[in-house]
Design an enzyme around this catalytic site. Structure first.
Site, short mmCIF file in Angstrom:
data_model
loop_
_atom_site.label_atom_id
_atom_site.label_comp_id
_atom_site.label_asym_id
_atom_site.label_seq_id
_atom_site.Cartn_x
_atom_site.Cartn_y
_atom_site.Cartn_z
N HIS A 1 0.86 -1.33 -0.06
CA HIS A 1 -0.08 0.04 0.05
C HIS A 1 0.75 1.20 -0.11
CE1 HIS A 1 -4.25 -1.54 0.30
NE2 HIS A 1 -3.54 -2.80 0.84
N SER B 1 -5.00 -9.44 -12.85
CA SER B 1 -5.56 -8.57 -13.90
C SER B 1 -4.61 -7.81 -14.42
CB SER B 1 -6.70 -7.45 -13.01
OG SER B 1 -6.15 -7.06 -11.90
N GLU C 1 -7.12 0.58 -15.68
CA GLU C 1 -7.76 0.00 -14.25
C GLU C 1 -8.45 0.79 -13.31
OE1 GLU C 1 -5.54 -3.28 -12.87
OE2 GLU C 1 -6.68 -3.22 -10.65
N ASP D 1 1.58 -3.08 -9.62
CA ASP D 1 1.27 -4.41 -10.11
C ASP D 1 1.63 -4.55 -11.61
OD1 ASP D 1 0.27 -5.14 -7.58
OD2 ASP D 1 -1.67 -5.05 -8.34
#
Ligand code: GLA
Length: 380
Positions: free
Chosen positions: A35, A126, A158, A170
């Site tokens: 995060h 994803s 995204e 990612d």
């Protein structure tokens, strides 16, 4: 059958012709730095061998036709704007849209997909999908799109098209990772350093433990964490929490009345420092010593960021009790995977210990395997 053969076969059976090429992009494990990406901080992911393969060919058009052998479904669209294509195909349509929005003339194409990245497990299935399609369309279109600029474009797909407020880690991992390396990424400058990560040479291994407790980003928890961090930065008068150093932390926390925001800020500031410390140890060839940093990261995610669930806490505890040097949840949280740093010859003992702990707690059995750092997105 390999994922590449499966994608090729799916293309042939849907379209009755051969694809022009196959493009692959991997999932990722984040070694440490959770995060921190949307706080302009530091992350250290590596790509895993599990990947998504896109078999692609240009065609007369108009539009794009996408098939996935995972869901056995074909979706077509001619023009698209944010949110118009839903579900798995939305990630592909999002890439077409983001490329167009950046001014590229995306060639009409047929795309068949296959993947062995576990879905909903915090391993970035994803991002693998987005990155495979982005790499394929960029090659086919002959676009002048530097590799360093690609993750941001996939992230827009995204964030804006799919509507998930995720950071840039990612897609960066899926596109920029190199075999045998961990990717040290500064999420503000987007500078990277490829950190040698050959654990086997040191008699070490990373075990991935999929808790099989599925997670979801698009639900409110991820966005709520992001909001709290932004609120913390606002209260402290800094552009992002990356700008608070560990030395300034106590003083900064004293300025925040809200107990929850205080905890979120503490996680981010300490986590950024743990990434830097991990990188220092790895650069010095002292991988065994990163264990306590991994475990401290987990404790911080559990107590301060509050994104773990029982299944991942139990996996971490069982791994440590069986002699792992360190263990932590990896990925967005609320389920997903744990990684544990162990001596190579401890793999069976640690696996058995975690399986037994799950059985005793009545959890669905975990899936456990050793991870090796793999290559990022490429044409096969
Ligand atoms: C998800 C997001 C990433 C990152 C991680 C947490 O994987 O997609 O951008 O925020 O969670 O580190």
């Amino acid at each position: 059958m390999s994922v590449a053969s499966a994608a090729e076969q799916a293309f042939r059976s849907t379209h009755g012709t051969e694809p022009a090429g196959l493009w692959a992009a991997p999932g990722r494990v984040n070694l440490i730095g959770e995060h921190t990406d949307y706080n302009d901080g530091f992350v250290l992911p590596f790509a895993i061998p599990q990947q998504t393969v896109a078999a692609v060919a240009p065609f007369a058009g108009p539009g794009w036709t996408i098939t996935s052998d995972l869901v056995n479904e074909t979706v077509s669209f001619e023009t698209t704007g944010p949110g118009e294509v839903q579900g798995w195909a939305g990630y592909v349509a999002g890439i077409v849209w983001a490329l167009q929005d950046a001014g590229f003339d995306v060639p009409p194409a047929r795309i068949a997909l296959s993947s062995d990245v576990p879905l909903g497990s915090g391993l970035s299935s994803s991002a693998a999908l987005e990155s495979a399609v982005l790499t394929a369309l960029t090659d086919l279109g002959g676009f002048d799109l530097p590799v360093a600029a690609r993750p941001g474009l996939a992230q827009r797909a995204e964030n804006v098209y799919v509507g998930a407020p995720t950071g840039i880690m990612d897609q960066s991992a899926s596109i920029r990772c190199e075999q045998g390396k961990a990717l040290f990424l500064d999420c503000r400058s987007l500078e990277v350093e490829q950190i040698p990560f050959d654990l086997a040479a040191e008699g070490l291994a990373i075990l991935i433990i999929n808790s099989n407790a599925p997670h979801q980003h698009v639900d409110g928890e991820y966005g709520a964490r992001r909001k709290s961090c932004e609120e913390g930065a606002r209260i402290l008068g800094v552009p992002a929490l990356r700008d608070v150093t560990p030395d300034e932390l106590d003083e900064a926390l004293a300025k925040i009345d809200d107990e929850v925001i205080r905890r979120r800020v503490r996680h981010i500031v300490t986590e950024d420092q743990r990434v830097l410390d991990t990188v220092d140890l790895l650069r010095a060839g002292r991988a065994r010593e990163i264990g306590p940093l991994l475990t401290a990261s987990h404790v911080s995610m559990r107590d301060d960021f509050e994104i773990t669930v029982d299944q991942v806490d139990v996996a971490v505890e069982a791994a440590l009790a069986s002699g792992a040097y360190g263990a932590r949840m990896t990925g967005g949280g609320f389920g997903g995977c744990v990684l544990a740093l162990i001596d190579t010859d401890k793999a069976e003992t640690t696996t058995a210990a975690i399986e037994m702990a799950y059985e005793q707690r009545g959890f669905t059995a975990p899936t456990i395997w050793p991870a090796t750092p793999a290559q990022g997105a490429r044409k096969l």
